[in-house]
Design an enzyme around this catalytic site. Sequence first.
Site, PDB file in Angstrom:
ATOM      1  N   HIS A 100      85.925  56.678  20.852  1.00 61.87           N
ATOM      2  CA  HIS A 100      85.290  57.974  20.578  1.00 61.87           C
ATOM      3  C   HIS A 100      85.945  58.627  19.349  1.00 61.87           C
ATOM      4  CE1 HIS A 100      84.617  58.034  25.189  1.00 61.87           C
ATOM      5  NE2 HIS A 100      83.444  57.824  24.649  1.00 61.87           N
ATOM      6  N   LYS A 107      77.839  63.755  38.663  1.00 56.27           N
ATOM      7  CA  LYS A 107      78.656  62.640  38.168  1.00 56.27           C
ATOM      8  C   LYS A 107      80.119  62.903  38.527  1.00 56.27           C
ATOM      9  CE  LYS A 107      78.497  59.746  34.015  1.00 56.27           C
ATOM     10  NZ  LYS A 107      77.932  59.641  32.680  1.00 56.27           N
ATOM     11  N   ARG A 120      77.836  50.582  20.889  1.00 53.73           N
ATOM     12  CA  ARG A 120      78.726  49.426  21.039  1.00 53.73           C
ATOM     13  C   ARG A 120      77.965  48.112  21.125  1.00 53.73           C
ATOM     14  NH1 ARG A 120      81.595  52.126  26.052  1.00 53.73           N
ATOM     15  NH2 ARG A 120      79.437  52.810  26.107  1.00 53.73           N
ATOM     16  N   SER A 130      85.235  54.168  28.651  1.00 57.42           N
ATOM     17  CA  SER A 130      85.973  55.072  29.534  1.00 57.42           C
ATOM     18  C   SER A 130      86.146  54.421  30.909  1.00 57.42           C
ATOM     19  CB  SER A 130      85.235  56.401  29.682  1.00 57.42           C
ATOM     20  OG  SER A 130      85.197  57.074  28.443  1.00 57.42           O
TER      21      SER A 130
END
Length: 150
Positions: free
Chosen positions: A17, A41, A90, A127
């Site tokens: 990031h 979440k 990505r 992450s």
Amino acid sequence: MKRAIFPGTFDPFTIGHYSIVLRGLNFFDEIVIGIGVNQSKKTLFTIDKRLEIIQQAFANEPRVKVASYNSLTVDFALSVDAGFVLRGLRSVGDFEYERTIADANRKLTNVETVILFTEAEYSYISSTVVRDLYMFGKDISTFLPPNVKL
Ligand code: ADP
């Protein structure tokens, strides 16, 4: 003034990031990192901790700000007067998801999405992987931006 938001969950904010934001500063005057708070979440790091990590990472970069938000991402962009959403890509796995959101955002407003391909050395960092290592007691400092102390 060209201002972008860089939205995400950032649980936690990784060196991947960090690299996207630094590269974004080459063509945006200011980047507001937005931590999206999604009630459904479940996250490992608290909002305060996630804010602190990002503040430490950009302590010497006044052109980067950080805030949390619990609205739609485009509404957050408008609230900070940003015309752009910066995202990182990505893999092809990220592509469909990013395209759908970018199309919806452009339909709702004239906020444009700018996508940067990840640097190859960071393309495997997520992450999720960093959280797993952390939960099993591993040192994750090499996956975090420089100057971050957990
Ligand atoms: P979200 O929950 O919105 O996917 P993330 O915190 O996982 O939030 O990611 C925020 C943005 O950063 C996304 O555009 C994502 O593709 C990008 N990103 C995540 N990991 C990396 C990485 N290693 N390199 C570059 N960009 C990344």
